[in-house]
Design an enzyme around this catalytic site. Structure first.
Site, short mmCIF file in Angstrom:
data_model
loop_
_atom_site.label_atom_id
_atom_site.label_comp_id
_atom_site.label_asym_id
_atom_site.label_seq_id
_atom_site.Cartn_x
_atom_site.Cartn_y
_atom_site.Cartn_z
N ASP A 80 0.83 -1.20 0.00
CA ASP A 80 0.00 0.00 0.00
C ASP A 80 0.87 1.26 0.00
OD1 ASP A 80 -2.27 1.53 0.04
OD2 ASP A 80 -2.86 1.03 2.08
N ASN A 87 -10.54 -2.97 -6.48
CA ASN A 87 -9.72 -2.00 -7.22
C ASN A 87 -10.30 -1.63 -8.59
OD1 ASN A 87 -6.51 -3.18 -5.91
ND2 ASN A 87 -7.77 -1.47 -5.24
C1 FPP Z 1 -1.90 0.23 -3.31
O1 FPP Z 1 -1.43 1.53 -3.30
C2 FPP Z 1 -1.35 -0.51 -4.43
C3 FPP Z 1 -2.07 -1.09 -5.42
C4 FPP Z 1 -3.54 -1.07 -5.48
C5 FPP Z 1 -1.40 -1.78 -6.54
C6 FPP Z 1 -0.21 -2.61 -6.23
C7 FPP Z 1 0.60 -2.79 -7.44
C8 FPP Z 1 1.94 -2.77 -7.50
C9 FPP Z 1 2.82 -2.69 -6.32
C10 FPP Z 1 2.64 -2.80 -8.80
C11 FPP Z 1 2.43 -3.96 -9.68
C12 FPP Z 1 2.80 -5.27 -9.12
C13 FPP Z 1 3.28 -6.32 -9.83
C14 FPP Z 1 3.26 -7.66 -9.20
C15 FPP Z 1 3.82 -6.22 -11.18
P1 FPP Z 1 -2.46 2.73 -3.46
O2 FPP Z 1 -2.53 3.08 -4.90
O3 FPP Z 1 -3.74 2.37 -2.80
O4 FPP Z 1 -1.73 3.88 -2.67
P2 FPP Z 1 -2.44 5.06 -1.89
O5 FPP Z 1 -3.23 4.42 -0.77
O6 FPP Z 1 -1.28 5.85 -1.39
O7 FPP Z 1 -3.28 5.80 -2.87
#
Ligand code: FPP
Length: 238
Positions: free
Chosen positions: A18, A66
């Site tokens: 996250d 998501n």
């Molecule tokens: C949460 O951060 C993250 C995600 C919903 C996506 C996770 C994806 C990756 C780490 C990259 C791709 C992975 C692979 C395996 C290729 P957020 O966007 O909710 O962050 P925020 O809460 O700060 O907005």
């Protein structure tokens, strides 16, 4: 592998990655740049987990919720998955890392579904570590899918006794042990529908570090924290 306290390292470490969005925002970058930086962190942590001899590493990369994000962000994430699994499967195979997925695949574009299948098949014989990507994964959805599976078999005439073991057999990856340690980055203190059934006795580790800043060293801190804990599984200390 044991630490000074004689407590073993975890068999299964699960991570809620996250904070990509906030990482990007702090730098006045688009959110997708945060996800890109998150892919680098994935690579570092896969390496760190393998060096630490963790047999199972699972990463929550896309939840069933998501899909509600802006269209560009969803398609950007899908492109990152495509790139990662297309380009990294060989390297993971060379490192004896088996790739597996948990989640419903039906909503992803067919070419990504094919890439996922190829990655699973080409690394199917790898034994050193299993890397489990939770994509379009939801814990409640997994339990619903298990109930559907049980119902289907029962209706087709199979005499199934329903107990915890039966339910487990119908989960997405029944052979994977429950996570010993669940890590969540970026300061949020929630499970967010991750490994709902499997998390009943998991230990939790929360850190304020944002996912793109989560290094091998931060990973070691989480493992160290785990090895100092006393797991009783509802019993008393013996
Ligand atoms: C949460 O951060 C993250 C995600 C919903 C996506 C996770 C994806 C990756 C780490 C990259 C791709 C992975 C692979 C395996 C290729 P957020 O966007 O909710 O962050 P925020 O809460 O700060 O907005």
């Amino acid at each position: 592998l044991k630490n000074y306290d004689e407590r073993p390292i975890p068999s299964h470490v699960a991570i809620i990655m996250d904070g990509n969005g906030r990482w990007a925002k702090k730098r006045h970058l688009p959110r997708l740049m945060g996800h890109k930086a998150g892919v680098n962190a994935v690579e570092n942590i896969v390496r760190a987990a393998k060096e630490t001899k963790i047999p199972f590493l699972s990463l929550y990369a896309f939840s069933s919720e998501n899909w509600n994000r802006p269209k560009e962000e969803v398609s950007g994430l899908i492109s990152l998955f495509r790139l990662y699994f297309r380009n990294k499967a060989r390297e993971l195979k060379e490192n004896d890392v088996r790739i597996r997925f948990a989640g419903r695949r039906d909503l992803f574009p067919q070419d990504l579904v094919d890439i996922m299948k190829d990655a699973e098949e080409s690394t199917g014989d790898c034994r050193t570590m299993q890397l489990i990507l939770c994509l379009n994964y939801g814990g409640r959805q997994e339990i619903v899918d298990a109930i559907k599976g049980i119902t289907r078999e029962s209706l087709s005439g199979k005499d199934l006794e329903i107990n915890e073991n039966t339910v487990r057999q119908f989960l997405y990856l029944p052979d994977v042990p429950d996570p010993d340690l669940i890590i969540r980055t970026s300061g949020e203190l929630r499970l967010s529908n991750f490994w709902l059934w499997q998390a009943s006795y998991s230990e939790f580790y929360f850190t304020d570090v944002l996912w793109p800043d989560f290094t091998g060293e931060e990973f070691q801190k989480a493992i160290q924290s785990y090895t100092k804990r006393d797991r009783r599984y509802g019993s008393v200390k013996t």
